[in-house]
Design an enzyme around this catalytic site. Structure first.
Site, PDB file in Angstrom:
ATOM      1  N   ASP A  99       0.796  -1.228   0.000  1.00 31.25           N
ATOM      2  CA  ASP A  99       0.000   0.000   0.000  1.00 31.25           C
ATOM      3  C   ASP A  99       0.828   1.278   0.000  1.00 31.25           C
ATOM      4  O   ASP A  99       0.396   2.294  -0.542  1.00 31.25           O
ATOM      5  CB  ASP A  99      -0.965   0.001   1.197  1.00 31.25           C
ATOM      6  CG  ASP A  99      -2.133  -0.971   0.999  1.00 31.25           C
ATOM      7  OD1 ASP A  99      -2.365  -1.384  -0.149  1.00 31.25           O
ATOM      8  OD2 ASP A  99      -2.794  -1.299   1.991  1.00 31.25           O
TER       9      ASP A  99
ATOM     10  N   TYR B 190      -9.889  -0.410   2.547  1.00 32.86           N
ATOM     11  CA  TYR B 190      -9.517  -0.418   3.962  1.00 32.86           C
ATOM     12  C   TYR B 190      -9.187   0.973   4.480  1.00 32.86           C
ATOM     13  O   TYR B 190      -8.591   1.781   3.778  1.00 32.86           O
ATOM     14  CB  TYR B 190      -8.291  -1.311   4.198  1.00 32.86           C
ATOM     15  CG  TYR B 190      -8.660  -2.651   4.763  1.00 32.86           C
ATOM     16  CD1 TYR B 190      -9.133  -2.764   6.066  1.00 32.86           C
ATOM     17  CD2 TYR B 190      -8.551  -3.802   4.011  1.00 32.86           C
ATOM     18  CE1 TYR B 190      -9.478  -3.994   6.599  1.00 32.86           C
ATOM     19  CE2 TYR B 190      -8.899  -5.047   4.529  1.00 32.86           C
ATOM     20  CZ  TYR B 190      -9.357  -5.138   5.826  1.00 32.86           C
ATOM     21  OH  TYR B 190      -9.695  -6.352   6.343  1.00 32.86           O
TER      22      TYR B 190
END
Lengths: 686, 686
Positions: free
Chosen positions: B334, B422
């Site tokens: 990420d 998320y």
């Protein structure tokens, strides 16, 4: 009524006269505070009236004119689980008979007595002649100190060290068991400290002196002054605000929590309701807080669903790692020897608990069996710490940004036990998401050893600790807290499931990936399947109800999310580890058994390990689809550091019980966020 | 001035004309908000003016009339540590030259460019032709989505499924690397979801379609519609408050925090002072929050002492455990692929942060190199959650009870990154006791797979997840967060010490005890000594300054108290694990090296693992008494449960850096407790 009194020459427990007297006593007691209220619940702790009553009933059988009677433990004899659950289904009906469980030493013999408070009589009275003794009681611990402080040779030793007896403070300590084959005596060790310029006596141990007191005979049975060691200096040890000298750090402006509209919880007697939770909070002299019948309201099903029948600290094991003559025995079982509840400290409003806290008193029985009030033993408060319950920002939808945030508000139940030097902050936290978080904060004072060393360069051989200050060794030690968690996940028949994450080779050349992990769920059939060393596992540990499924077919469960992972570092055949064999695994599961409450055994003082969780588990009973109890041990190995001197910053550990396919969906999905508000123009008082 | 303009027909980077133009530009920019203030600090993030300036400088060398120029990363090129430390000792002198580090794709070639903003010129410009590509940028990700949404075969597939294209939302996803030998292209995968009745698109994946977009060519290079799977229903997925239907739980009265006298922190530019802490807070497009130069004031020594030169999230690894054609590549990095900072979400006052929070904006460079404001990227607030910093009740002193309690107040720095589905809540918490606690809260939406299954009974073979709702499989996955922690404990030369607790047999028949544990401290000489699998260790892990001792001779240190302990469950030779080899150990220590910032490599997108922490550590450099960096990976294996549907309750993990013989004594000993106060009569607004 006159006739009844007339009969009073013959007083047997069942005689109408005795009953009438007790009834009158109960009536009188009923008008004093703390008596059973309209919200009576079968799991309520004994009221002062009930304690007074049971004392009278025990004294009736064992009049003090003929017997030496000392009460070591007095608590509720819980009704059978089935009775409680049946009452719960119909709370309008009368609660089951109130009974008390008493451990008394009568004429130097340990007795387990059950008193029925409705029948005004003893219904069971058994002599215990196995290993181990009941909880130590304040009065005898204090008597042991007084004996020591007036004992000639001890006074001599104090004088020899150039110390003033007026400045000496002593405490009594459990003696443990170290392999002696002969019957153990009820003894304690007395350790003394020096004040003279500080209240932080624990930083000023008077080393080298061993004192053993026989509690039954009230005599010193052993005294030895082995060596002289400097008493560490008082300077820099006092932790009171009033004793601090400049320079100080920057003064801090206040920060506090407000609930202008009042709290969200309601308390009915000992039952607490808050948000989606309903539970019963009781006090036990040994365990401290006992959370019972915790159930969560399922908005979709429009009903409360059971989660935890009972949860409490079953035992604390605190072994020190110093083998010297005056130290080796310090392997304490704080619940079984001293009473974790008895060690509770009155909580100070606005300091120990925030301004929005509600306080609850408790009662215990003194050595003479009479009730003693413990003010502010529990506090209950709502917590808003700025955390987020759930959130999401969605940006990939064209021409629309979605942002939903639910701040987290939880409910905390707190008790603080000060077991001698250490302070344990025990929090049970209930969350709207269905989680129960348990946290233990360790603070207070270290147990230090006086030493000749003033610098680490001087240390030769094993010091058993960290040099914290001149002449002050902070001894290596452990804290293990073993929780008894009688989960009843949506009903009492549960199974323990280990969902192991297993690395798996793809073994397929056509696949670009070589590996993944899959879940291999194993249901524990018997106790041996459920003994877990956490360091060896990568698994979700679940208690499930195998008889119920969610709509899509998952087992309804709660899982344990462990906090710190600790393994014992004492040899298995060492005596203190035999007594503390319940720490050999981090997790155990046993079938529910009313008598299996105390992981270190019912009689822990001087125990020999024949009544521990490890022994019970050894029977390897069936635990699948049964009423089961989960035992989890949290803890730390503590190498002290200078920051722990002269008072230790809180070090926390804990665990979480988290719903796992218990709900059909996130139970906090519909929680409405409080409207965004800032509170201004507050005025202060206090 | 006129002359200068006159010369402007010949513009070279060093020409007076070019400089003057840039100077004028800088002057104009200097009057817009966000420009360097009186509190300028060498570690300040680039200001909008500086970003504009560097864009002009880069465009000057690569005019867009002749070149295709895309900015992939723009951030501060940090001055050498020695320059920063030297400036810090004398902050009145000018800050070191401001420089920017730029990663640009120019004419389809990756370039690492360093721009000196004081000299108005590029001082380094290197082509990178190794494996891997820079951060993906918003504009190209969006372009890939737009390509897909207008692609004939895709529209066909949508139609075939009976879906409306207007209700389809798509995202672009990094493609990973799975052993291809040939040069990797800059591609992404496009995944689409269905809205139609919900904003929770992640719960409505449109399965079976694979779309690959070449980012450089802006074309779809691969399209496959492999199979049709029902799109899970919208019902029950929307998490917006406005969309919830009764029944609801009980409404909750408000609870909030107040500081009527204002906050205790002061912010000077990017520097924060609070209680005994002083630190610098910066923003980086890749890392998010960067804490630098955290130092704590030692009241006794009357000086600030260094603790952490720099701390930030170096990489996140989020592999999914589904091997099917449309899923296997979902092994995300990420930070390195999307930018953890770039994913930051604007924090919502009173929701994401409490009412006493202060908000800070940040800036990043768009694809065209111009600055873009990110409002409310950070919040800073004081936390009072009802916890206790330290306490003790002393009862064994005759006729005196001592009770001292210090409530805990800490300072929290928060950023929330929403990386697609998320949400990561990143908290750095500073405590008056000297601890730095780092917590990551995971919330937001699961990545789920559409499925034919409506009940677990139907599942055959490997489902790779939990059935969360009808047709909805919550895929197994992991979250690893690797922190770069450049501790400078009281100076930059430090060592890493493992204090192992070693079970030791007493081996002396005269001793009643058979065992204890002792501390065996091992100083890591080289990198291999410092690779730690936490599940195998019972040790305190310390970074110490071997050149300084406390008065009594202990090594001055800070220790890492790990939170959750995670081990990888992918095979070491699997491609995603080769790229994420930095998760092979929980702890690593490397010598400080300015270029070793990103655990997964500087060019992470499509990387092949040749520039990871594991590779650097393989050189096994000396780390004793050196400037060292501690790397710690925290994380969880996540088996989704129905409670995570349709939005996931926060699950937290983290760690603590705790002073360990850093201070002579508890640094919070003298903290004055706020006078006990209750605030009343608050009035509300907002």
């Amino acid at each position: 009524m006159v006739e009844t009194f007339h009969d009073c020459t013959v007083m047997t427990p069942m005689s109408p006269c005795f009953k009438t007297l007790l009834f009158l006593l109960l009536f009188i007691l009923s008008i004093i505070p703390g008596h059973q209220s309209q919200y009576s619940h079968p799991l309520d702790p004994l009221t002062p009236a009930e304690i007074t009553l049971l004392q009278a009933i025990v004294h009736y059988s064992y009049p003090t004119s003929f017997h030496i009677v000392n009460f070591h433990y007095v608590g509720l004899e819980e009704p059978h689980k089935s009775s409680v659950l049946s009452w719960l289904r119909n709370p309008l009906k009368e609660i089951p008979h109130r009974q008390a469980f008493v451990i008394a030493r009568i004429d130097h013999v340990t007795r387990e007595i059950i008193v029925d408070l409705s029948l005004y009589q003893i219904i069971s009275d058994q002599v215990y002649d196995g290993y181990g003794y009941p909880l130590l009681v304040f009065e005898e611990l204090k008597a042991a100190v007084n004996l020591t402080r007036t004992y000639g040779p001890f006074l001599e030793s104090i004088k020899k060290r150039g110390l003033e007896i007026e400045e000496v403070a002593c405490g009594s300590y459990a003696a443990g068991w170290f392999g002696e084959k002969e019957a153990s005596k009820r003894i304690v060790r007395v350790l003394c400290y020096y004040l003279n310029g500080t209240v932080n006596l624990y930083m000023r141990p008077i080393e080298g002196i061993s004192v053993t007191v026989d509690l039954e005979k009230s005599i010193i049975t052993h005294f030895r002054d082995r060596l002289m060691v400097p008493v560490p200096k008082a300077e820099g040890t006092d932790y009171r605000e009033s004793m601090q000298m400049p320079p100080f750090g920057p003064p801090m402006k206040q920060i506090t929590v407000v609930q202008p509209q009042g709290p969200n919880f309601e308390i009915y007697g000992h039952r607490v309701r808050w948000a989606n939770w309903d539970f019963h909070l009781s006090f036990d002299a040994r365990a401290g807080p006992v959370i019972s019948l915790a159930a969560i309201f399922d908005v979709e099903k429009q009903q409360y669903r059971e989660v935890l029948y009972k949860g409490f600290v079953s035992e604390l094991f605190v072994p020190y790692m110093d083998l010297t003559e005056e130290w080796y025995y310090r392997t304490f079982f704080d619940a079984g020897e001293y009473g974790f509840g008895l060690s509770a400290t009155p909580l100070q409003p606005l300091r120990d608990c925030p301004p929005n806290a509600y306080f609850i008193d408790a009662y215990f029985a003194a050595q003479n069996g009479l009730p003693v009030q413990m003010p502010n033993v529990f506090c209950i408060f709502e917590r808003y710490s700025g955390d987020i319950m759930w959130r999401h920002t969605e940006t990939i939808i064209q021409d629309q940004e979605v942002r939903e945030v639910r701040p987290d508000v939880s409910l905390v139940v707190r008790m603080i036990a000060t077991v001698g030097n250490y302070d344990y902050i025990n929090d049970w936290e209930f969350k709207q998401t269905g989680s129960i978080k348990v946290t233990v904060g360790l603070t207070g004072l270290l147990l230090v050893r006086g030493s000749i060393y003033t610098h680490t360069d001087q240390i030769e051989g094993e010091a058993y600790g960290t040099l914290l200050s001149e002449n002050t060794l902070g001894t290596h030690h452990d804290h293990y807290l073993t929780y008894h968690l009688d989960l009843d996940v949506d009903g009492y028949a549960n199974s323990f499931v280990k969902s192991r994450m297993q690395m798996t080779q793809a073994n397929d050349d056509k696949l670009p990936r070589k590996s993944y992990w899959r879940v291999v769920s194993e249901t524990a059939k018997t106790e041996s399947d459920a003994r877990i060393k956490l360091s060896l596992e990568q698994a979700d540990l679940l208690v499930v109800n195998p008889n119920k499924k969610t709509h899509v077919g998952n087992s309804i469960g709660y899982r344990l999310i462990p906090g710190s992972i600790i393994s014992p570092l004492l040899s298995n055949d060492d005596y203190e580890q035999i007594r503390a064999a319940f720490t050999n695994y981090n997790v155990w599961v046993t079938p529910y058994n009313k008598s299996e409450k105390w992981a270190g055994g019912l009689f822990t003082d001087r125990s020999r390990g024949d009544d521990t969780l490890a022994r019970w588990s050894h029977r390897n009973r069936t635990i699948e689809n049964e009423d089961i109890v989960l035992w989890y041990t949290v803890g730390i190995h503590h190498i002290p550091s200078q920051e722990d001197f002269p008072v230790m910053p809180t070090l926390s550990c804990g665990f979480e019980l988290r719903p796992t396919n218990f709900f059909e969906r996130n139970p906090a999905l519909k929680v409405k966020p409080a409207s965004p508000t800032q509170w201004l123009n507050c005025s202060a008082y206090g």
